[in-house]
Design a protein around this motif. Structure first.
Motif, PDB file in Angstrom:
ATOM      1  N   ALA A   1     -14.910 -17.313  32.371  1.00  0.00           N
ATOM      2  CA  ALA A   1     -13.746 -16.712  31.737  1.00  0.00           C
ATOM      3  C   ALA A   1     -13.527 -17.387  30.388  1.00  0.00           C
ATOM      4  N   VAL A   2     -13.213 -16.595  29.375  1.00  0.00           N
ATOM      5  CA  VAL A   2     -13.139 -17.145  28.025  1.00  0.00           C
ATOM      6  C   VAL A   2     -12.139 -16.364  27.190  1.00  0.00           C
ATOM      7  N   GLU A   3     -11.495 -17.039  26.260  1.00  0.00           N
ATOM      8  CA  GLU A   3     -10.617 -16.384  25.302  1.00  0.00           C
ATOM      9  C   GLU A   3     -11.416 -16.041  24.053  1.00  0.00           C
ATOM     10  N   VAL A   4     -11.332 -14.788  23.615  1.00  0.00           N
ATOM     11  CA  VAL A   4     -12.113 -14.339  22.466  1.00  0.00           C
ATOM     12  C   VAL A   4     -11.178 -13.781  21.394  1.00  0.00           C
ATOM     13  N   PRO A   5     -11.585 -13.866  20.128  1.00  0.00           N
ATOM     14  CA  PRO A   5     -10.751 -13.326  19.053  1.00  0.00           C
ATOM     15  C   PRO A   5     -10.809 -11.807  19.005  1.00  0.00           C
ATOM     16  N   VAL A   6      -9.710 -11.191  18.661  1.00  0.00           N
ATOM     17  CA  VAL A   6      -9.631  -9.736  18.494  1.00  0.00           C
ATOM     18  C   VAL A   6      -9.217  -9.467  17.052  1.00  0.00           C
ATOM     19  N   SER A   7     -10.086  -8.810  16.299  1.00  0.00           N
ATOM     20  CA  SER A   7      -9.806  -8.561  14.883  1.00  0.00           C
ATOM     21  C   SER A   7      -9.136  -7.211  14.648  1.00  0.00           C
ATOM     22  N   ALA A   8      -9.221  -6.291  15.623  1.00  0.00           N
ATOM     23  CA  ALA A   8      -8.585  -4.987  15.478  1.00  0.00           C
ATOM     24  C   ALA A   8      -8.349  -4.396  16.858  1.00  0.00           C
ATOM     25  N   VAL A   9      -7.293  -3.571  16.961  1.00  0.00           N
ATOM     26  CA  VAL A   9      -6.978  -2.911  18.226  1.00  0.00           C
ATOM     27  C   VAL A   9      -6.327  -1.569  17.930  1.00  0.00           C
ATOM     28  N   GLU A  10      -6.701  -0.573  18.731  1.00  0.00           N
ATOM     29  CA  GLU A  10      -6.095   0.746  18.564  1.00  0.00           C
ATOM     30  C   GLU A  10      -6.063   1.484  19.886  1.00  0.00           C
ATOM     31  N   VAL A  11      -5.098   2.387  20.014  1.00  0.00           N
ATOM     32  CA  VAL A  11      -5.046   3.293  21.158  1.00  0.00           C
ATOM     33  C   VAL A  11      -6.022   4.426  20.881  1.00  0.00           C
ATOM     34  N   THR A  12      -6.865   4.737  21.855  1.00  0.00           N
ATOM     35  CA  THR A  12      -7.916   5.722  21.615  1.00  0.00           C
ATOM     36  C   THR A  12      -8.283   6.445  22.898  1.00  0.00           C
ATOM     37  N   SER A  13      -9.014   7.530  22.770  1.00  0.00           N
ATOM     38  CA  SER A  13      -9.586   8.207  23.931  1.00  0.00           C
ATOM     39  C   SER A  13     -10.806   7.419  24.385  1.00  0.00           C
ATOM     40  N   LEU A  14     -10.921   7.221  25.667  1.00  0.00           N
ATOM     41  CA  LEU A  14     -12.027   6.435  26.198  1.00  0.00           C
ATOM     42  C   LEU A  14     -13.265   7.299  26.353  1.00  0.00           C
ATOM     43  N   PHE A  15     -14.294   6.987  25.565  1.00  0.00           N
ATOM     44  CA  PHE A  15     -15.601   7.631  25.678  1.00  0.00           C
ATOM     45  C   PHE A  15     -15.512   9.161  25.599  1.00  0.00           C
ATOM     46  N   GLU A  16     -14.719   9.620  24.653  1.00  0.00           N
ATOM     47  CA  GLU A  16     -14.614  11.060  24.377  1.00  0.00           C
ATOM     48  C   GLU A  16     -14.092  11.850  25.573  1.00  0.00           C
ATOM     49  N   THR A  17     -13.259  11.200  26.391  1.00  0.00           N
ATOM     50  CA  THR A  17     -12.601  11.880  27.506  1.00  0.00           C
ATOM     51  C   THR A  17     -11.112  11.992  27.179  1.00  0.00           C
ATOM     52  N   ALA A  18     -10.349  12.602  28.090  1.00  0.00           N
ATOM     53  CA  ALA A  18      -8.915  12.738  27.879  1.00  0.00           C
ATOM     54  C   ALA A  18      -8.159  11.458  28.230  1.00  0.00           C
ATOM     55  N   GLU A  19      -8.829  10.511  28.867  1.00  0.00           N
ATOM     56  CA  GLU A  19      -8.200   9.259  29.276  1.00  0.00           C
ATOM     57  C   GLU A  19      -7.930   8.374  28.066  1.00  0.00           C
ATOM     58  N   GLN A  20      -6.692   7.880  27.978  1.00  0.00           N
ATOM     59  CA  GLN A  20      -6.311   7.010  26.874  1.00  0.00           C
ATOM     60  C   GLN A  20      -6.491   5.543  27.267  1.00  0.00           C
ATOM     61  N   GLY A  21      -6.879   4.731  26.312  1.00  0.00           N
ATOM     62  CA  GLY A  21      -7.047   3.301  26.544  1.00  0.00           C
ATOM     63  C   GLY A  21      -6.996   2.568  25.224  1.00  0.00           C
ATOM     64  N   LEU A  22      -7.492   1.347  25.223  1.00  0.00           N
ATOM     65  CA  LEU A  22      -7.518   0.528  24.019  1.00  0.00           C
ATOM     66  C   LEU A  22      -8.960   0.297  23.581  1.00  0.00           C
ATOM     67  N   ALA A  23      -9.145   0.248  22.294  1.00  0.00           N
ATOM     68  CA  ALA A  23     -10.433  -0.138  21.713  1.00  0.00           C
ATOM     69  C   ALA A  23     -10.195  -1.413  20.918  1.00  0.00           C
ATOM     70  N   LEU A  24     -10.789  -2.506  21.377  1.00  0.00           N
ATOM     71  CA  LEU A  24     -10.642  -3.794  20.708  1.00  0.00           C
ATOM     72  C   LEU A  24     -11.930  -4.127  19.964  1.00  0.00           C
ATOM     73  N   THR A  25     -11.794  -4.696  18.785  1.00  0.00           N
ATOM     74  CA  THR A  25     -12.956  -5.182  18.058  1.00  0.00           C
ATOM     75  C   THR A  25     -13.077  -6.682  18.313  1.00  0.00           C
TER      76      THR A  25
END
Length: 237
Positions: free
Chosen positions: A56-80
């Motif tokens: 288990a590790v803490e990693v940096p996140v440089s960007a985050v957005e609400v998005t559709s997951l894998f071109e489906t109708a399900e909403q989720g987060l996309a973290l860079t």
């Protein structure tokens, strides 16, 4: 509390509470600039002990957005994260089992499931931040591209022993551990021997292939021990 939270940020009363929580989760991760990820393990298509790829590790996140997951109708987060996209699915009820995990495999992008059902019952920004940013117990890898690549690496080096059907039994000839022999020729019973062998990467039943993937006489208790045999440096990330 729920009514107050429904007005969080720029949301409106007509917005589903799940979407409001999703937006709050995006802001929590964005504000923290990091996320703690659970350990990554490599599981085999046998009862061979799993290998820990990373703790288990803490990693940096440089960007985050609400998005559709894998071109489906399900909403989720996309973290860079370190230049790569990590998708996060918020699970409000039920067990882990995102129906779109195969999409993640096709995209070669990791998918993290976060159980938020306790938070959704009484959502606050502090509780959402604790679960999304800091906790690991509520997080489960649905698909991890790093573990998938490791599995492909291992299978490329494994010996392929074809299934041989003899009556009702399925055998492989040439077992390197010689767990059984017939007239001096080593073999193994796939179900009774290979399934429980610490050298067995795959018995072939799950993947639908009529072969056993075997690492030979060495069990390799850890990922690093296998990498050392292959002349690969240990992973320090």
């Amino acid at each position: 509390m729920a009514h107050h939270f429904a007005h969080y940020g720029s949301t409106s009363c007509h917005e589903p509470p799940e979407l409001a929580i999703l937006r709050a989760a995006a802001e929590a991760v964005g504000s923290a600039g990091s996320i703690r990820l659970p350990s990554v393990s490599l599981e085999f298509e046998s009862y061979k002990d799993r290998w820990t790829i990373s703790p288990a590790v803490e990693v940096p996140v440089s960007a985050v957005e609400v998005t559709s997951l894998f071109e489906t109708a399900e909403q989720g987060l996309a973290l860079t994260v370190r230049g790569k996209t990590l998708f996060v699915h918020l699970r409000f009820q039920g067990e882990v089992g995102c129906p779109f995990w195969q999409h993640a495999h096709g995209f070669d992008s990791s998918l993290l499931d976060v159980a938020v059902e306790p938070v959704a019952a009484e959502p606050t920004i502090a509780r959402i931040s604790q679960v999304l940013v800091h906790d690991v117990d509520s997080k489960t890898w649905v698909f991890n591209s790093r573990a998938a690549r490791a599995f492909r690496q291992v299978t490329r080096t494994a010996s392929r022993l074809r299934h041989v059907k003899r009556g009702l039994a399925v055998h492989v000839d040439g077992c390197p551990r010689s767990v059984r022999s017939w007239h001096g020729k080593p073999y193994a019973n796939v179900l009774d021997d290979c399934t429980h062998c610490q050298s067995c990467v795959s018995v072939g039943f799950v993947s639908g292939k009529d072969e056993v993937l075997c690492l030979g006489t060495t069990a390799f208790p850890t990922f690093d021990s296998w990498k050392a045999r292959e002349g690969m440096p240990p992973d320090t990330r």
